[in-house]
Design an enzyme around this catalytic site. Structure first.
Site, PDB file in Angstrom:
ATOM      1  N   HIS A 183      36.679  88.888   9.476  1.00  0.00           N
ATOM      2  CA  HIS A 183      35.435  88.972   9.150  1.00  0.00           C
ATOM      3  C   HIS A 183      34.736  89.433  10.342  1.00  0.00           C
ATOM      4  CE1 HIS A 183      31.509  87.133   7.364  1.00  0.00           C
ATOM      5  NE2 HIS A 183      31.119  88.226   7.536  1.00  0.00           N
TER       6      HIS A 183
ATOM      7  N   ASN B  24      36.887  92.559   6.839  1.00  0.00           N
ATOM      8  CA  ASN B  24      36.044  91.746   5.811  1.00  0.00           C
ATOM      9  C   ASN B  24      34.515  92.037   6.440  1.00  0.00           C
ATOM     10  OD1 ASN B  24      35.139  88.559   5.359  1.00  0.00           O
ATOM     11  ND2 ASN B  24      35.147  89.990   3.756  1.00  0.00           N
ATOM     12  N   GLY B  25      33.660  91.927   5.563  1.00  0.00           N
ATOM     13  CA  GLY B  25      32.199  91.555   5.983  1.00  0.00           C
ATOM     14  C   GLY B  25      31.304  92.679   5.349  1.00  0.00           C
TER      15      GLY B  25
ATOM     16  N   MET C 117      35.919  82.211  -1.507  1.00  0.00           N
ATOM     17  CA  MET C 117      34.402  81.513  -1.513  1.00  0.00           C
ATOM     18  C   MET C 117      34.653  80.386  -2.258  1.00  0.00           C
ATOM     19  SD  MET C 117      32.671  85.543  -2.359  1.00  0.00           S
ATOM     20  CE  MET C 117      33.857  86.232  -3.527  1.00  0.00           C
TER      21      MET C 117
ATOM     22  N   CYS D  49      35.042  80.012   8.717  1.00  0.00           N
ATOM     23  CA  CYS D  49      33.942  79.571   7.683  1.00  0.00           C
ATOM     24  C   CYS D  49      33.086  78.555   8.510  1.00  0.00           C
ATOM     25  CB  CYS D  49      34.545  78.869   6.597  1.00  0.00           C
ATOM     26  SG  CYS D  49      33.473  78.209   5.381  1.00  0.00           S
TER      27      CYS D  49
ATOM     28  N   GLY E 202      34.148  90.112  -0.590  1.00  0.00           N
ATOM     29  CA  GLY E 202      33.758  88.911  -0.866  1.00  0.00           C
ATOM     30  C   GLY E 202      32.470  88.986  -2.120  1.00  0.00           C
ATOM     31  N   ARG E 203      31.269  88.874  -1.555  1.00  0.00           N
ATOM     32  CA  ARG E 203      30.063  88.656  -2.387  1.00  0.00           C
ATOM     33  C   ARG E 203      29.896  90.170  -3.402  1.00  0.00           C
ATOM     34  NH1 ARG E 203      26.354  87.538   2.620  1.00  0.00           N
ATOM     35  NH2 ARG E 203      28.191  88.974   3.484  1.00  0.00           N
TER      36      ARG E 203
ATOM     37  N   LYS F  83      42.699  83.970   8.355  1.00  0.00           N
ATOM     38  CA  LYS F  83      41.080  84.606   8.198  1.00  0.00           C
ATOM     39  C   LYS F  83      40.349  84.148   9.381  1.00  0.00           C
ATOM     40  CE  LYS F  83      37.673  85.148   4.999  1.00  0.00           C
ATOM     41  NZ  LYS F  83      36.435  84.641   5.275  1.00  0.00           N
TER      42      LYS F  83
ATOM     43  N   GLN G 147      43.905  79.394   0.375  1.00  0.00           N
ATOM     44  CA  GLN G 147      43.250  79.139   1.620  1.00  0.00           C
ATOM     45  C   GLN G 147      43.328  77.499   1.998  1.00  0.00           C
ATOM     46  OE1 GLN G 147      39.171  79.489   2.907  1.00  0.00           O
ATOM     47  NE2 GLN G 147      40.089  81.235   4.444  1.00  0.00           N
TER      48      GLN G 147
HETATM   49  C1  LIG Z   1      29.515  81.537  -1.712  1.00  0.00           C
HETATM   50  C2  LIG Z   1      30.555  81.643  -0.503  1.00  0.00           C
HETATM   51  C3  LIG Z   1      31.411  80.727   0.044  1.00  0.00           C
HETATM   52  C4  LIG Z   1      32.451  81.038   0.846  1.00  0.00           C
HETATM   53  N1  LIG Z   1      33.443  80.337   1.239  1.00  0.00           N
HETATM   54  C5  LIG Z   1      34.292  80.540   2.109  1.00  0.00           C
HETATM   55  C6  LIG Z   1      35.763  79.921   2.224  1.00  0.00           C
HETATM   56  O1  LIG Z   1      35.859  78.726   1.596  1.00  0.00           O
HETATM   57  N2  LIG Z   1      36.240  80.250   3.108  1.00  0.00           N
HETATM   58  C7  LIG Z   1      36.277  81.214   3.862  1.00  0.00           C
HETATM   59  O2  LIG Z   1      37.048  81.752   4.584  1.00  0.00           O
HETATM   60  N3  LIG Z   1      35.268  82.069   3.857  1.00  0.00           N
HETATM   61  C8  LIG Z   1      34.290  81.811   2.893  1.00  0.00           C
HETATM   62  N4  LIG Z   1      32.976  82.409   2.570  1.00  0.00           N
HETATM   63  C9  LIG Z   1      33.164  83.646   3.191  1.00  0.00           C
HETATM   64  C10 LIG Z   1      33.895  84.922   2.677  1.00  0.00           C
HETATM   65  O3  LIG Z   1      35.196  84.747   2.496  1.00  0.00           O
HETATM   66  C11 LIG Z   1      33.521  86.204   3.525  1.00  0.00           C
HETATM   67  O4  LIG Z   1      34.043  86.305   4.820  1.00  0.00           O
HETATM   68  C12 LIG Z   1      32.065  86.569   3.521  1.00  0.00           C
HETATM   69  O5  LIG Z   1      31.171  86.354   2.195  1.00  0.00           O
HETATM   70  C13 LIG Z   1      31.825  88.007   4.290  1.00  0.00           C
HETATM   71  O6  LIG Z   1      32.331  89.085   2.949  1.00  0.00           O
HETATM   72  P1  LIG Z   1      31.340  89.721   2.283  1.00  0.00           P
HETATM   73  O7  LIG Z   1      30.381  90.386   3.127  1.00  0.00           O
HETATM   74  O8  LIG Z   1      32.335  90.801   1.524  1.00  0.00           O
HETATM   75  O9  LIG Z   1      30.940  88.693   1.191  1.00  0.00           O
HETATM   76  C14 LIG Z   1      32.318  82.062   1.685  1.00  0.00           C
HETATM   77  C15 LIG Z   1      31.403  83.261   1.169  1.00  0.00           C
HETATM   78  C16 LIG Z   1      30.308  83.108   0.136  1.00  0.00           C
HETATM   79  C17 LIG Z   1      29.226  83.760  -0.561  1.00  0.00           C
END
Ligand SMILES: Cc1cc2nc3c(=O)[nH]c(=O)nc-3n(C[C@H](O)[C@H](O)[C@H](O)COP(=O)(O)O)c2cc1C
Length: 330
Positions: A170, A210-211, A17, A99, A233-234, A138, A69
């Site tokens: 995801h 994921n997600g 993230m 992303c 993630g979150r 990913k 990553q």
């Molecule tokens: C603040 C933030 C930054 C993120 N940056 C990236 C990133 O750099 N690379 C990536 O593959 N996903 C990124 N994501 C997506 C997360 O890796 C993840 O796929 C997405 O939040 C869904 O998972 P979750 O519902 O468990 O949060 C980001 C998500 C958030 C909230």
């Protein structure tokens, strides 16, 4: 000693993230769980190779197992970046194909690459040839008008043929037209069933889902259903104690669970060192705001850290003041 390779650790991982999973955040998460795999923020291959920004690869030795990553779409440049990451000792090198941010689209990184699976296959082959470190991907289940039912199996098959053995999916599309990156994490519907079917179709691949996963109970459900890993993630960021403190016990079968208080105490020397070296308290404590969420005193804890952590010269006394609002047993 328990062997803790990245692929074993990937039974549970904290997602990459940007701006969140920096080295301070990962140090904190590692104290909470010795076993969970941690991902860096995305680092772009051009920043490393053309920009020489090798400081982006710095991490604390305690963070292992830790995966970096990469973002990029030029096979030769990604290969060079991979060699740099391998030399830094990362346990895994992951390619971002998920992303959707504008910046990422304009550089042809991230989710837009779901439309160019042949190029992604070239990228990962070049990355695999560039070092001995495991290369993973990913991805999303598709983008825009793509049909995930056909696109995702084709994409995964190409990754497998290129030599990838582990992926995190995801489980929602990215809509590259019309949604912000933030909306793209919530609005396109989740299709966990498709990810589960991918595991059935590709039983030899290690597949993480994921997600939208918000609890260890939910994570355990996916593992029971046959998936190899769960990436969070979150929820791991906002409520790290609910996810990470119990992870070693619930997901990896280890004995003993630390308390959030234990972890705050263990953070003290790290924070003191950071401040001594000229860093700001808040650069570390901003990742700790959610540590007591849902428990008595949590609002005061957040308030003290948010209001005073940025002050020039703020040090451990701010942490202690924040902690004084939390009853000892939590
Ligand atoms: C603040 C933030 C930054 C993120 N940056 C990236 C990133 O750099 N690379 C990536 O593959 N996903 C990124 N994501 C997506 C997360 O890796 C993840 O796929 C997405 O939040 C869904 O998972 P979750 O519902 O468990 O949060 C980001 C998500 C958030 C909230």
């Amino acid at each position: 000693m328990v062997s803790n390779t990245a692929s074993q650790a990937a039974r549970l991982s904290v997602a990459p993230m940007m701006d969140w999973t920096d080295r301070h955040c990962r140090y904190l998460h590692r104290l909470m769980s010795a076993r969970t795999l941690l991902y860096t923020e995305m680092v772009t291959a051009p920043a490393l190779v053309r920009g020489g920004a090798l400081h982006l690869l710095d991490y604390n030795a305690e963070e292992h197992p830790v995966a970096v990553q990469l973002g990029g779409s030029d096979p030769a440049e990604l290969a060079e970046a991979t060699a740099l990451c391998a030399a830094h000792g990362y346990d895994e090198i992951n390619l971002n194909v998920g992303c959707p941010s504008d910046r990422v689209q304009s550089g042809c990184f991230g989710a837009v690459l779901m439309e160019r699976p042949a190029l992604v296959a070239e990228c990962v082959s070049a990355m695999i040839r560039a070092s001995n470190v495991e290369v993973t991907v990913k991805c999303r289940i598709g983008v825009d008008k793509q049909d995930p039912e056909t696109v995702l199996p084709d994409f995964i098959a190409r990754m497998r043929d290129a030599g990838v053995t582990r992926l995190a999916v995801h489980a929602r599309k990215a809509w590259l037209q019309g949604l912000s990156p933030k909306e793209n994490r919530d609005i396109p519907p989740l299709d966990y069933d498709l990810v589960l079917r991918m595991k059935q179709q590709f039983p030899d691949l290690h597949i993480s889902v994921n997600g939208g996963i918000e609890s260890l109970e939910q994570a355990k459900g996916f593992l029971k259903d046959g998936l190899d890993g769960v990436m969070i993630g979150r929820a791991a960021y906002h409520t790290p104690c609910d996810i990470l403190l119990r992870a070693d016990h619930e997901i990896f079968g280890e004995a003993g669970v630390k308390t959030a208080h234990d972890v705050v105490q263990e953070m003290r020397p790290y924070i003191a060192r950071h401040v001594e070296q000229g860093g700001k308290l808040a650069q570390v404590t901003r990742h700790m705001l959610g540590m007591f969420t849902g428990r008595p005193g949590a609002r005061h804890w957040r308030r003290v850290l948010s209001e005073h952590g940025h002050r020039a010269g703020a040090g451990l006394e701010v942490l202690d003041e924040a902690l004084s609002h939390i009853p000892e047993k939590d």
